[in-house]
Design a protein around this motif. Structure first.
Motif, mmCIF file in Angstrom:
data_model
loop_
_atom_site.group_PDB
_atom_site.id
_atom_site.type_symbol
_atom_site.label_atom_id
_atom_site.label_comp_id
_atom_site.label_asym_id
_atom_site.label_seq_id
_atom_site.Cartn_x
_atom_site.Cartn_y
_atom_site.Cartn_z
ATOM 1 N N ASN A 3 0.800 -1.218 0.000
ATOM 2 C CA ASN A 3 0.000 0.000 0.000
ATOM 3 C C ASN A 3 0.835 1.272 0.000
ATOM 4 O O ASN A 3 0.290 2.355 0.122
ATOM 5 N N ARG A 4 2.141 1.148 -0.105
ATOM 6 C CA ARG A 4 2.992 2.332 -0.020
ATOM 7 C C ARG A 4 2.813 3.208 -1.250
ATOM 8 O O ARG A 4 2.937 2.757 -2.376
ATOM 9 N N THR A 5 2.502 4.473 -1.020
ATOM 10 C CA THR A 5 2.362 5.456 -2.086
ATOM 11 C C THR A 5 3.591 6.349 -2.150
ATOM 12 O O THR A 5 4.063 6.692 -3.219
ATOM 13 N N TYR A 6 4.093 6.720 -0.976
ATOM 14 C CA TYR A 6 5.224 7.636 -0.903
ATOM 15 C C TYR A 6 6.498 6.901 -0.501
ATOM 16 O O TYR A 6 6.472 5.967 0.299
ATOM 17 N N PRO A 67 -2.021 11.413 -5.734
ATOM 18 C CA PRO A 67 -1.188 11.537 -4.532
ATOM 19 C C PRO A 67 0.176 12.187 -4.772
ATOM 20 O O PRO A 67 0.664 12.932 -3.919
ATOM 21 N N GLN A 68 0.793 11.935 -5.933
ATOM 22 C CA GLN A 68 2.096 12.553 -6.202
ATOM 23 C C GLN A 68 1.957 14.056 -6.445
ATOM 24 O O GLN A 68 2.795 14.848 -6.004
ATOM 25 N N ASN A 93 -4.347 10.123 3.728
ATOM 26 C CA ASN A 93 -4.591 8.700 3.525
ATOM 27 C C ASN A 93 -3.340 8.037 2.947
ATOM 28 O O ASN A 93 -2.907 6.975 3.409
ATOM 29 N N SER A 94 -2.741 8.682 1.948
ATOM 30 C CA SER A 94 -1.531 8.136 1.321
ATOM 31 C C SER A 94 -0.362 8.120 2.295
ATOM 32 O O SER A 94 0.442 7.177 2.298
ATOM 33 N N ARG A 97 -1.055 5.183 4.842
ATOM 34 C CA ARG A 97 -0.808 3.886 4.197
ATOM 35 C C ARG A 97 0.693 3.643 4.037
ATOM 36 O O ARG A 97 1.179 2.540 4.256
ATOM 37 N N SER A 98 1.407 4.682 3.645
ATOM 38 C CA SER A 98 2.848 4.544 3.435
ATOM 39 C C SER A 98 3.588 4.268 4.740
ATOM 40 O O SER A 98 4.660 3.665 4.736
ATOM 41 N N ARG A 202 -6.972 4.629 -7.457
ATOM 42 C CA ARG A 202 -5.843 5.523 -7.716
ATOM 43 C C ARG A 202 -6.292 6.614 -8.669
ATOM 44 O O ARG A 202 -6.845 6.338 -9.723
#
Length: 203
Positions: A3-6, A67-68, A93-94, A97-98, A202
């Motif tokens: 679930n990592r976004t960052y 998210p970016q 949220n991101s 999750r990260s 996403r």
């Protein structure tokens, strides 16, 4: 982490941006508990403003929920920017999750009659199974700490918010002020907040 976004570097920049105390930074391996969640929530609302400048003061009012893009606007550009509820909550949220938290999005109606989904919050489930509403993007009257989601049979606790203001989460039907909506008289759990168990969409 699925679930990592960052990235780790991005999380480090965010921790610096919100002036997170060293013992709560990733390098200290903090436990994913309520104290950590409260600290993240508090520092996020103190350092990242609720604002909607992009909607009103740009020649092309386009807001990205990617998210970016949100990271670049809120942290990367280092201009003290935040966002409105969708931006702030999706960004947080991101982040959560990260960091390894189990988090879902909830959408709902902040007040008054039912006009459709106009707000978004995060629902965090801690390792002990307890669930909390985390709303870092409501603005001046927003919650200052995560609020526990209590079982339907229990009386929800009341929390002191700003000054003498008190808040609580109530599990009850949405007021049927807009009779045109079939959702208006249904339960809070299915109409006021929609919890999504699967991987978030996403943008």
């Amino acid at each position: 982490m699925a679930n990592r976004t960052y990235s780790s570097d991005q999380l480090g920049h965010w921790e610096e941006c919100i002036s997170l105390p060293p013992r709560f930074r990733r390098l200290a391996s903090p436990i994913l508990d309520l104290e950590y969640l409260i600290t993240l929530h508090t520092h996020q609302i103190v350092k990242i403003p609720y604002e909607n400048l992009s909607l009103h003061y740009t020649p092309t009012p386009r807001v990205s929920l990617n998210p970016q893009d949100l990271f670049q606007k809120i942290v990367g550009n280092a201009r003290g920017r935040g966002g409105y509820c969708m931006e702030g909550s999706i960004f947080f949220n991101s982040i959560l999750r990260s960091l390894g938290f189990k988090v879902e999005r909830g959408v709902g109606v902040p007040q008054g009659k039912y006009d459709g989904w106009v707000h978004i919050v995060n629902i965090v489930t801690l390792p002990d199974g307890s669930k909390y509403s985390v709303d870092v993007a409501f603005g001046g009257d927003g919650q200052v700490v995560p609020l526990p989601l209590t079982p339907f049979s229990e009386e929800p606790p009341v929390f002191t918010n700003f000054g003498s203001q008190q808040i609580r989460l109530i599990h009850a039907p949405v007021p049927p002020e807009n009779q045109e909506s079939p959702a208006a008289t249904q339960s809070l759990s299915s109409q006021y907040a929609k919890f999504v168990d699967e991987e978030p969409q996403r943008f």
